[in-house]
Design an enzyme around this catalytic site. Structure first.
Site, PDB file in Angstrom:
ATOM      1  CE  LYS A   1       0.773  -2.364   0.692  1.00 25.34           C
ATOM      2  NZ  LYS A   1       0.299  -3.507   1.388  1.00 25.34           N
TER       3      LYS A   1
ATOM      4  CE1 TYR B   1       5.214  -4.476   3.046  1.00 28.62           C
ATOM      5  CE2 TYR B   1       5.458  -4.553   0.639  1.00 28.62           C
ATOM      6  CZ  TYR B   1       4.723  -3.974   1.850  1.00 28.62           C
ATOM      7  OH  TYR B   1       3.624  -3.376   1.595  1.00 28.62           O
TER       8      TYR B   1
ATOM      9  CG  PHE C   1       2.569 -12.599   3.283  1.00 29.95           C
ATOM     10  CD1 PHE C   1       3.014 -11.442   3.165  1.00 29.95           C
ATOM     11  CD2 PHE C   1       1.977 -13.265   4.501  1.00 29.95           C
ATOM     12  CE1 PHE C   1       3.645 -10.668   4.265  1.00 29.95           C
ATOM     13  CE2 PHE C   1       2.572 -12.498   5.710  1.00 29.95           C
ATOM     14  CZ  PHE C   1       3.243 -11.205   5.604  1.00 29.95           C
TER      15      PHE C   1
ATOM     16  NE  ARG D   1       0.960   0.793  11.148  1.00 27.18           N
ATOM     17  CZ  ARG D   1       1.440  -0.155  10.623  1.00 27.18           C
ATOM     18  NH1 ARG D   1       1.969  -0.293   9.361  1.00 27.18           N
ATOM     19  NH2 ARG D   1       1.358  -1.318  11.477  1.00 27.18           N
TER      20      ARG D   1
ATOM     21  CB  THR E   1      -2.579  -5.924   8.645  1.00 20.46           C
ATOM     22  OG1 THR E   1      -1.498  -5.307   9.260  1.00 20.46           O
ATOM     23  CG2 THR E   1      -1.882  -6.445   7.360  1.00 20.46           C
TER      24      THR E   1
ATOM     25  NE  ARG F   1      -3.823  -1.385   4.754  1.00 25.80           N
ATOM     26  CZ  ARG F   1      -2.726  -1.397   5.533  1.00 25.80           C
ATOM     27  NH1 ARG F   1      -2.856  -1.888   6.846  1.00 25.80           N
ATOM     28  NH2 ARG F   1      -1.444  -1.758   4.948  1.00 25.80           N
TER      29      ARG F   1
ATOM     30  CG  ASN G   1      -3.305  -4.158   2.771  1.00 28.86           C
ATOM     31  OD1 ASN G   1      -2.470  -3.805   1.582  1.00 28.86           O
ATOM     32  ND2 ASN G   1      -2.931  -4.299   3.917  1.00 28.86           N
TER      33      ASN G   1
ATOM     34  CG  HIS H   1       4.013   0.719   3.290  1.00 34.57           C
ATOM     35  ND1 HIS H   1       4.331  -0.250   4.203  1.00 34.57           N
ATOM     36  CD2 HIS H   1       5.056   1.725   3.554  1.00 34.57           C
ATOM     37  CE1 HIS H   1       5.350  -0.023   4.977  1.00 34.57           C
ATOM     38  NE2 HIS H   1       5.698   1.054   4.701  1.00 34.57           N
TER      39      HIS H   1
ATOM     40  CD  GLU I   1       9.014   1.432   5.498  1.00 37.84           C
ATOM     41  OE1 GLU I   1       8.217   2.480   5.763  1.00 37.84           O
ATOM     42  OE2 GLU I   1       8.875   0.568   6.360  1.00 37.84           O
TER      43      GLU I   1
HETATM   44  P1  GDP Z   1       0.991  -3.466   7.334  1.00 34.55           P
HETATM   45  O1  GDP Z   1       2.172  -2.769   8.163  1.00 34.55           O
HETATM   46  O2  GDP Z   1      -0.225  -3.038   7.832  1.00 34.55           O
HETATM   47  O3  GDP Z   1       0.977  -3.102   5.984  1.00 34.55           O
HETATM   48  O4  GDP Z   1       1.124  -5.060   7.593  1.00 34.55           O
HETATM   49  P2  GDP Z   1       2.513  -6.015   7.595  1.00 34.55           P
HETATM   50  O5  GDP Z   1       3.757  -5.300   7.710  1.00 34.55           O
HETATM   51  O6  GDP Z   1       2.409  -7.081   8.591  1.00 34.55           O
HETATM   52  O7  GDP Z   1       2.443  -6.725   6.142  1.00 34.55           O
HETATM   53  C1  GDP Z   1       2.901  -6.157   4.863  1.00 34.55           C
HETATM   54  C2  GDP Z   1       1.791  -6.240   3.842  1.00 34.55           C
HETATM   55  O8  GDP Z   1       1.746  -7.791   3.635  1.00 34.55           O
HETATM   56  C3  GDP Z   1       0.428  -6.094   4.302  1.00 34.55           C
HETATM   57  O9  GDP Z   1       0.018  -4.706   3.956  1.00 34.55           O
HETATM   58  C4  GDP Z   1      -0.367  -6.971   3.409  1.00 34.55           C
HETATM   59  O10 GDP Z   1      -0.476  -6.451   2.028  1.00 34.55           O
HETATM   60  C5  GDP Z   1       0.557  -8.130   3.288  1.00 34.55           C
HETATM   61  N1  GDP Z   1       0.137  -9.283   3.950  1.00 34.55           N
HETATM   62  C6  GDP Z   1       0.403  -9.282   5.400  1.00 34.55           C
HETATM   63  N2  GDP Z   1      -0.170 -10.267   5.825  1.00 34.55           N
HETATM   64  C7  GDP Z   1      -0.501 -11.197   5.030  1.00 34.55           C
HETATM   65  C8  GDP Z   1      -1.296 -12.326   4.700  1.00 34.55           C
HETATM   66  O11 GDP Z   1      -1.620 -13.156   5.828  1.00 34.55           O
HETATM   67  N3  GDP Z   1      -1.543 -12.609   3.612  1.00 34.55           N
HETATM   68  C9  GDP Z   1      -1.397 -11.916   2.676  1.00 34.55           C
HETATM   69  N4  GDP Z   1      -1.950 -12.450   1.235  1.00 34.55           N
HETATM   70  N5  GDP Z   1      -0.762 -10.695   2.542  1.00 34.55           N
HETATM   71  C10 GDP Z   1      -0.311 -10.351   3.763  1.00 34.55           C
HETATM   72 MG    MG Z   2       4.312  -3.233   7.824  1.00 37.36          MG
END
Ligand code: GDP
Ligand code: MG
Length: 161
Positions: free
Chosen positions: A20, A60, A68, A96, A102, A113, A123, A126, A137
């Site tokens: 990112k 996304y 968010f 992963r 996350t 991370r 973070n 992805h 994707e």
């Molecule tokens: P990942 O698969 O671990 O990347 O997590 P997710 O698919 O659940 O969410 C996608 C991305 O959205 C995450 O990597 C974070 O950058 C962001 N994100 C997820 N949950 C939150 C949250 O509660 N707050 C904020 N600000 N960003 C979030």
């Molecule tokens: Mg995800």
């Protein structure tokens, strides 16, 4: 048996990894890519781009109702990302595990991370969450001609079969 020119079907699994804008701005591209390479995964697709809003929203899409979402899309489109296709045995799940969870503060030391980030909204990376997501994707971010088909010469030193 696997011939010298054909890859074992398992070692062909592909996942979509994206560094990112925080990772790019913090000059962590080499650090993060090297972890996958050292592990034995192959980089078969790689490019730097600033995604359009349309692309970021499509990527996304599963989160579009989340509070968010707008911030996430604003952030992803704010600067360059590195789009990567990684290939190798169990690439989706292993990537992963290497990435961590996350929330960076819940990610173990040793994970990407857990070693390199603090805040969930920063973070740095992805990784696709399933083989099905990876397929979607990769199709979203890459054209087929942008992904190479090759077998590194050290294959037999990374895989028994
Ligand atoms: P990942 O698969 O671990 O990347 O997590 P997710 O698919 O659940 O969410 C996608 C991305 O959205 C995450 O990597 C974070 O950058 C962001 N994100 C997820 N949950 C939150 C949250 O509660 N707050 C904020 N600000 N960003 C979030
Ligand atoms: Mg995800």
């Amino acid at each position: 048996p696997t011939s010298s020119t054909t890859l074992n079907a398992d070692s062909k699994e592909r996942t979509y990894i994206m560094l990112k804008p925080d990772a790019v701005n913090r000059r962590l591209i080499g650090e993060i890519l090297s972890r996958f390479e050292k592990r034995g995964y192959n980089v078969v697709g790689l490019k730097v781009l600033t995604p359009s809003r349309e692309l970021a929203e499509a990527h996304y899409a599963e989160h579009k109702e989340r509070p968010f979402f707008k911030g996430l899309v604003d952030f992803l489109t704010s600067g360059p990302v590195v789009a990567i296709v990684i290939e190798g045995d169990n690439a989706v799940a292993t990537a992963r595990t290497m990435i961590g969870v996350t929330k960076p503060q819940a990610s173990a030391p040793g994970t990407i991370r857990g070693d390199l980030s603090i805040d969930v909204g920063r973070n740095i990376i992805h990784g696709s969450d399933s083989v099905e997501s990876a397929r979607r994707e990769i199709g979203l971010w890459f054209r087929p001609v942008e992904i190479v088909d090759f077998k590194p010469v050290d294959h037999a030193w990374v895989y028994e079969k």
